[in-house]
Design a protein around this motif. Structure first.
Motif, short mmCIF file in Angstrom:
data_model
loop_
_atom_site.label_atom_id
_atom_site.label_comp_id
_atom_site.label_asym_id
_atom_site.label_seq_id
_atom_site.Cartn_x
_atom_site.Cartn_y
_atom_site.Cartn_z
N MET A 1 0.95 -1.30 0.00
CA MET A 1 0.25 0.14 0.09
C MET A 1 0.94 1.08 -0.13
O MET A 1 1.90 1.21 0.67
N ASP A 2 0.57 2.44 -0.80
CA ASP A 2 1.03 3.62 -0.67
C ASP A 2 0.87 4.23 0.77
O ASP A 2 -0.41 4.52 0.95
N ARG A 3 1.77 4.35 1.58
CA ARG A 3 1.74 4.99 2.64
C ARG A 3 1.11 6.51 2.81
O ARG A 3 0.13 6.56 3.55
N VAL B 1 -10.72 1.91 0.36
CA VAL B 1 -10.49 2.83 1.16
C VAL B 1 -10.28 2.13 2.61
O VAL B 1 -9.35 2.21 3.26
N LEU C 1 -0.69 7.80 0.39
CA LEU C 1 -1.99 7.64 0.06
C LEU C 1 -3.01 7.03 1.16
O LEU C 1 -4.04 7.70 1.41
N SER C 2 -2.74 6.23 1.91
CA SER C 2 -3.20 5.55 3.34
C SER C 2 -3.76 6.86 4.17
O SER C 2 -4.49 6.84 4.69
N ALA D 1 -4.47 -1.37 6.43
CA ALA D 1 -3.04 -1.34 6.23
C ALA D 1 -2.53 -0.29 7.31
O ALA D 1 -1.29 -0.94 7.94
N LEU E 1 -6.10 9.02 2.95
CA LEU E 1 -7.50 8.66 2.86
C LEU E 1 -8.12 8.50 4.22
O LEU E 1 -9.28 8.56 4.41
N LYS F 1 -9.19 -1.05 2.78
CA LYS F 1 -8.01 -1.53 2.74
C LYS F 1 -6.84 -0.97 3.03
O LYS F 1 -5.95 -1.27 4.00
N HIS F 2 -6.88 0.46 2.85
CA HIS F 2 -5.79 1.40 3.36
C HIS F 2 -5.95 1.52 4.80
O HIS F 2 -4.81 1.82 5.31
#
Length: 294
Positions: free
Chosen positions: A1-3, A33, A5-6, A39, A9, A35-36
């Motif tokens: 996952m893109d940290r 969303v 972006l997480s 994560a 979000l 899932k982010h």
């Protein structure tokens, strides 16, 4: 996952009040969303949000993490804005390197004019007669005298760096005026200790098959050699930039004009970049305008 972006979000979910609204704002699906956020929680080892069918609430961990995420994202946005501004307008600090004589007498007065024209640009000028590594030492541009090796840098040709031979009227009245390089054997030729073997008096001697004895005075600084010549201590061979004003004011007399060493090429070097920052672009344009070859 893109940290990153997480984190974006997660902040959007809190600010907008739901996973659905955050997903719509970022054009993602609601499960993506989720899932982010999951994560992030797995990375942090704890819950960020407590979710029920009707609403969601930040945990204590989530509250602290939310505040830090907002601060980090704000800093990133500010950095992006600052970079965009640098790309739009000439501003910032330029680090420039040049030789001591050229930098002091020719470049510094031009930089005063340049900074008056571009008040949001600062200049950090470092003067040295040693070869510097532009990239490794963090310079935006360097002025280089002499023939260039292949470096991968952009090289803009400037007016050649010319030399001059001169002596004071008092010295010439006492010792006579040399009319050919061979006659320099009878004179005191002031020595510049930083010359390589293919420079200075050695270059002149080889060029004209003349014998020029070693000077009793050696110095690594052109201004000191100029002062010695003004004091009548001998004949000086230095940059035209250093001696021209004294010759024009008749404090020194130009000698052997037809026997001077060939002028050296001079270039402005800077990194190759398809989109250079405006501060560098306008500096290069200014220097070419003032010092470029006609």
């Amino acid at each position: 996952m893109d940290r990153l972006l997480s984190m974006e979000l997660f902040v959007a979910v809190v600010d907008k009040g739901s996973f659905t609204a955050a997903a719509d704002a970022h054009r993602l699906s609601q499960p993506m969303v989720g899932k982010h956020i999951a994560a992030l929680e797995a990375r942090l080892g704890g819950k960020l949000l407590v979710r029920t069918t009707r609403r969601q609430q930040l945990t204590e961990l989530g509250q602290h993490y939310y505040q830090r995420c907002r601060a980090i994202l704000a800093d990133l946005a500010a950095a992006d804005d600052a970079a965009a501004l640098l790309r739009e307008q000439p501003r910032g600090v330029l680090r420039v390197n040049a030789s001591v004589t050229f930098g002091t007498l020719r470049l510094a007065p031009l930089l005063a004019e340049f900074m008056a024209r571009y008040p949001e640009i600062g200049v950090e000028l470092e003067l040295s007669d040693q070869l510097v590594d532009l990239v490794a030492e963090g310079y935006d541009a360097v002025f280089r005298i002499g023939h260039l090796a292949d470096s991968g840098l952009v090289a803009r040709r400037l007016k050649p760096y010319r030399m001059m031979i001169a002596a004071s009227p008092a010295y010439l009245a006492r010792r006579g005026r040399p009319e050919t390089p061979e006659q320099l054997a009878e004179h005191d030729c002031l020595g510049f200790s930083r010359w390589r073997r293919d420079d200075g008096w050695d270059a002149l001697a080889r060029l004209h098959a003349a014998q020029i004895p070693s000077s009793r005075f050696q110095c690594n600084q052109g201004q000191a050699l100029r002062q010695m010549a003004l004091a009548g201590a001998g004949i000086v061979l230095q940059a035209e930039t250093l001696l021209a004003d004294d010759v024009a004011a008749e404090r020194l007399v130009s000698l052997l004009d037809g026997y001077l060493p060939e002028a050296k090429p001079m270039h402005l070097l800077y990194p190759a970049d398809r989109q250079p920052l405006p501060k560098l672009r306008v500096f290069v344009d200014f220097i070419i305008e003032r010092l470029g070859e006609l």
